[in-house]
Design a protein around this motif. Structure first.
Motif, PDB file in Angstrom:
ATOM      1  N   TYR A 194       0.884  -1.291  -0.090  1.00  0.00           N
ATOM      2  CA  TYR A 194      -0.063   0.076   0.049  1.00  0.00           C
ATOM      3  C   TYR A 194       0.925   1.291  -0.015  1.00  0.00           C
ATOM      4  CZ  TYR A 194       0.776   0.112   5.216  1.00  0.00           C
ATOM      5  OH  TYR A 194       1.411  -0.148   6.357  1.00  0.00           O
ATOM      6  N   ARG A 195       0.333   2.385  -0.333  1.00  0.00           N
ATOM      7  CA  ARG A 195       0.912   3.594  -0.243  1.00  0.00           C
ATOM      8  C   ARG A 195       0.176   4.649   0.602  1.00  0.00           C
ATOM      9  NH1 ARG A 195       2.655   8.596  -1.200  1.00  0.00           N
ATOM     10  NH2 ARG A 195       0.607   9.151  -0.661  1.00  0.00           N
ATOM     11  N   ASP A 196       1.275   5.222   1.384  1.00  0.00           N
ATOM     12  CA  ASP A 196       0.465   6.226   2.215  1.00  0.00           C
ATOM     13  C   ASP A 196       1.374   7.487   2.416  1.00  0.00           C
ATOM     14  OD1 ASP A 196       2.410   5.598   4.077  1.00  0.00           O
ATOM     15  OD2 ASP A 196       1.260   4.504   5.419  1.00  0.00           O
ATOM     16  N   ASN A 197       1.109   8.522   3.297  1.00  0.00           N
ATOM     17  CA  ASN A 197       1.766   9.604   3.201  1.00  0.00           C
ATOM     18  C   ASN A 197       2.902   9.852   4.495  1.00  0.00           C
ATOM     19  OD1 ASN A 197       1.107  11.070   0.647  1.00  0.00           O
ATOM     20  ND2 ASN A 197      -1.033  11.127   1.806  1.00  0.00           N
ATOM     21  N   LEU A 198       2.914   8.510   4.870  1.00  0.00           N
ATOM     22  CA  LEU A 198       3.675   8.304   5.943  1.00  0.00           C
ATOM     23  C   LEU A 198       5.087   7.631   5.856  1.00  0.00           C
ATOM     24  CD1 LEU A 198       0.694   7.859   8.299  1.00  0.00           C
ATOM     25  CD2 LEU A 198       2.318   9.817   8.185  1.00  0.00           C
ATOM     26  N   GLN A 199       5.217   6.408   6.318  1.00  0.00           N
ATOM     27  CA  GLN A 199       6.210   5.215   5.837  1.00  0.00           C
ATOM     28  C   GLN A 199       5.909   4.686   4.615  1.00  0.00           C
ATOM     29  OE1 GLN A 199       8.796   5.559   8.147  1.00  0.00           O
ATOM     30  NE2 GLN A 199       7.652   7.107   9.038  1.00  0.00           N
ATOM     31  N   HIS A 200       5.009   4.779   3.848  1.00  0.00           N
ATOM     32  CA  HIS A 200       4.959   3.546   2.702  1.00  0.00           C
ATOM     33  C   HIS A 200       4.782   4.468   1.352  1.00  0.00           C
ATOM     34  CE1 HIS A 200       4.987  -0.059   5.171  1.00  0.00           C
ATOM     35  NE2 HIS A 200       4.307   0.790   6.009  1.00  0.00           N
ATOM     36  N   ARG A 201       5.583   5.632   1.434  1.00  0.00           N
ATOM     37  CA  ARG A 201       5.158   6.448   0.156  1.00  0.00           C
ATOM     38  C   ARG A 201       5.475   5.750  -1.271  1.00  0.00           C
ATOM     39  NH1 ARG A 201       5.211  12.050   1.825  1.00  0.00           N
ATOM     40  NH2 ARG A 201       5.485  12.292   4.031  1.00  0.00           N
ATOM     41  N   ASP A 202       6.488   5.032  -1.103  1.00  0.00           N
ATOM     42  CA  ASP A 202       6.999   4.492  -2.497  1.00  0.00           C
ATOM     43  C   ASP A 202       6.986   2.957  -2.747  1.00  0.00           C
ATOM     44  OD1 ASP A 202       7.894   7.173  -2.999  1.00  0.00           O
ATOM     45  OD2 ASP A 202       9.619   6.493  -1.704  1.00  0.00           O
ATOM     46  N   ASP A 203       6.189   2.247  -1.816  1.00  0.00           N
ATOM     47  CA  ASP A 203       6.028   0.816  -2.050  1.00  0.00           C
ATOM     48  C   ASP A 203       5.559   0.165  -3.325  1.00  0.00           C
ATOM     49  OD1 ASP A 203       6.851   1.143   0.741  1.00  0.00           O
ATOM     50  OD2 ASP A 203       5.624  -0.286   1.564  1.00  0.00           O
ATOM     51  N   ILE A 204       4.384   0.769  -3.823  1.00  0.00           N
ATOM     52  CA  ILE A 204       3.764   0.176  -4.979  1.00  0.00           C
ATOM     53  C   ILE A 204       4.734   0.598  -6.253  1.00  0.00           C
ATOM     54  CG2 ILE A 204       2.004   0.666  -6.700  1.00  0.00           C
ATOM     55  CD1 ILE A 204       0.091   1.081  -4.165  1.00  0.00           C
ATOM     56  N   GLU A 205       5.299   1.861  -6.325  1.00  0.00           N
ATOM     57  CA  GLU A 205       6.191   2.082  -7.109  1.00  0.00           C
ATOM     58  C   GLU A 205       7.518   1.377  -7.400  1.00  0.00           C
ATOM     59  OE1 GLU A 205       8.257   6.151  -9.067  1.00  0.00           O
ATOM     60  OE2 GLU A 205       7.800   6.302  -7.010  1.00  0.00           O
ATOM     61  N   GLU A 206       8.137   1.156  -5.931  1.00  0.00           N
ATOM     62  CA  GLU A 206       9.066   0.194  -5.919  1.00  0.00           C
ATOM     63  C   GLU A 206       8.980  -1.398  -6.247  1.00  0.00           C
ATOM     64  OE1 GLU A 206      12.267   0.769  -5.470  1.00  0.00           O
ATOM     65  OE2 GLU A 206      12.205   3.141  -4.819  1.00  0.00           O
ATOM     66  N   ALA A 207       7.587  -1.675  -6.188  1.00  0.00           N
ATOM     67  CA  ALA A 207       7.365  -3.209  -6.696  1.00  0.00           C
ATOM     68  C   ALA A 207       7.431  -3.420  -8.034  1.00  0.00           C
ATOM     69  CB  ALA A 207       6.142  -3.465  -6.020  1.00  0.00           C
ATOM     70  N   TYR A 208       7.086  -2.349  -8.708  1.00  0.00           N
ATOM     71  CA  TYR A 208       6.846  -2.394 -10.149  1.00  0.00           C
ATOM     72  C   TYR A 208       8.499  -2.231 -10.586  1.00  0.00           C
ATOM     73  CZ  TYR A 208       2.094  -1.346 -11.488  1.00  0.00           C
ATOM     74  OH  TYR A 208       0.679  -1.604 -11.972  1.00  0.00           O
ATOM     75  N   ILE A 209       9.053  -1.398 -10.218  1.00  0.00           N
ATOM     76  CA  ILE A 209      10.520  -1.356 -10.566  1.00  0.00           C
ATOM     77  C   ILE A 209      11.415  -2.390 -10.451  1.00  0.00           C
ATOM     78  CG2 ILE A 209      12.822  -0.140 -10.032  1.00  0.00           C
ATOM     79  CD1 ILE A 209      11.027   2.524  -9.397  1.00  0.00           C
ATOM     80  N   HIS A 210      11.187  -3.133  -9.156  1.00  0.00           N
ATOM     81  CA  HIS A 210      11.866  -4.267  -8.751  1.00  0.00           C
ATOM     82  C   HIS A 210      11.395  -5.497  -9.902  1.00  0.00           C
ATOM     83  CE1 HIS A 210      14.127  -6.745  -5.953  1.00  0.00           C
ATOM     84  NE2 HIS A 210      13.259  -7.684  -5.851  1.00  0.00           N
TER      85      HIS A 210
END
Length: 419
Positions: A221-237
């Motif tokens: 998930y993406r939030d405006n706290l500790q998980h700002r880039d998780d979804i984007e990083e999953a695509y990149i990885h």
């Protein structure tokens, strides 16, 4: 209005946010089914709700007072009246046109209705544009979950006409439902019992499971706290590991340079990279923005299709033979830098093939291929402008920090404000 209707502010207070900052790992042994468009999604969700015995948790960006919205309202009321705990979290912008009577009917029946960052119109215009609750999640009895891009509105049905949306969701059963249930409870402000396996992890699990396996699912998930880039990083990885094929179908495509570069690099390595974009968008600006990036991608062998039958609303992708993702996140600045989003990552060959077959049918029968130019013109200028626009949007949350802001909190939502 009944006090069962509440506001949820833009982001949780720091102490609550810290308590809810969880990284969900890969869960094996799940059954995942692709649900394409409202024709497949609504009957499956509504049947699960009608069979609910204990609890229904629902989050959605849009709920309209149309035939889908009224059917949902009736199902939720019936569930609440037979003793099922029903919690509905709606976005204040996407659901800003709901009438007080519609909400009051739900609340009076015992449905706990919550509105995320609502705001009254200013001079007839809604101003709460940014940091939206854009997730679409349903969890029933902690036994079955649905997640994807489909809202509760009739424009996800083919009989809506030329503007009916093409979209996807998944039904999940198995161990991963516990994570979706826990997440939905925590994000809705409900009290959550801490269980082993849901503790905060010191290292985030990889977006790519160590074993390909079957039925592996991970919530991100993406939030405006500790998980700002998780979804984007999953695509990149995932793209960095691609060896054979990669297909991305996304309604609003305007990612940052790192993701663009990984798409291009995959094509350069010989990976068959296909993008399915909007050719008949519900938002014209989305098509224009995506086209700014075409030359940069086409010159390195990326194949771009524009879906022209009706508006594309999907947010799905697959890599090679067993990695897939389905969820609410577009690949644009709003989803990648501002909105609250949720996707599932899936390692399952049968599901990957099912999604691939669906997208292949779409691209073959209802899309036009964008031709690659021998001498791409203005691609550098377009990329530069795109880079600047994206990063202005990406840093928008920090820029808004310069302005006075309300303190986020939960509070009752009174009916007289809407009468």
């Amino acid at each position: 209005m009944n006090s069962a209707v509440e506001h949820i502010a833009t982001d949780q207070p720091p102490d609550e946010a810290k308590a809810r900052d969880l990284d969900y790992g890969w869960q094996s042994g799940n059954q995942i089914e692709l649900l394409e468009n409202g024709e497949a999604y609504f009957p499956r969700v509504f049947d699960a709700m009608r069979a609910a015995q204990r609890e229904i948790l629902l989050e959605t960006f849009i709920l309209f007072e149309d035939k889908v919205g009224h059917e949902l309202q009736g199902i939720l009321i019936e569930a609440a009246q037979r003793g099922v705990k029903v919690v509905v979290s709606l976005d204040g912008f996407g659901c800003g046109e709901l009438s007080a009577a519609f909400l009051k009917t739900l609340a009076d029946a015992g449905v706990m209705v919550q509105m995320f960052d609502p705001a009254s119109k200013t001079l007839g215009i809604r101003t709460n544009w940014f940091r939206r609750l854009h997730r679409k999640i349903v969890v029933v009895d902690a036994e079955v979950a649905f997640i994807g891009g489909i809202n509760f509105s009739a424009d996800h049905l083919g009989d809506f006409g030329p503007e009916a949306k093409q979209d996807y969701s998944v039904q999940v059963t198995g161990p991963a439902v516990a994570d979706l249930h826990h997440f939905a409870l925590a994000q809705s402000g409900r009290q959550v019992r801490t269980r082993r396996g849901w503790r905060r992890r010191q290292q985030r699990p990889s977006p790519w499971a160590t074993d390909s396996g079957e039925g592996l699912v991970r919530l991100i998930y993406r939030d405006n706290l500790q998980h700002r880039d998780d979804i984007e990083e999953a695509y990149i990885h995932a793209l960095s590991k691609a060896k054979k094929r990669a297909v991305i179908a996304n309604a609003y495509f305007f990612p940052g340079y790192r993701l663009l570069r990984e798409i291009r690099n995959a094509a350069r390595r010989g990976v068959q990279v296909q993008l399915i974009m909007q050719g008949q968008p519900d938002v014209l600006l989305a098509k224009l923005a995506a086209r700014m990036l075409y030359d940069y991608l086409l010159k390195d062998g990326v194949v771009i299709h524009e879906y022209c039958q009706r508006p594309l609303h999907g947010k799905v992708a697959l890599v090679d033979d067993d990695w897939s993702t389905v969820g609410s996140s577009n690949l644009d600045p709003l989803s990648l830098a501002l909105n609250l989003e949720a996707n599932v990552l899936i390692r399952d060959r049968a599901f990957n093939q099912q999604l691939y077959d669906s997208l292949a049918t779409l691209s073959k029968n209802h899309c036009q291929v964008i031709p690659a130019k021998d001498k791409p013109r203005l691609w550098l200028w377009r990329l530069t402008v795109g880079f600047l626009v994206f990063h202005v949007m990406r840093h928008f949350p920090a820029l808004t920090g310069w302005l006075p802001a309300h303190k986020p909190r939960l509070k009752p939502f009174e009916s007289q404000a809407h009468d």
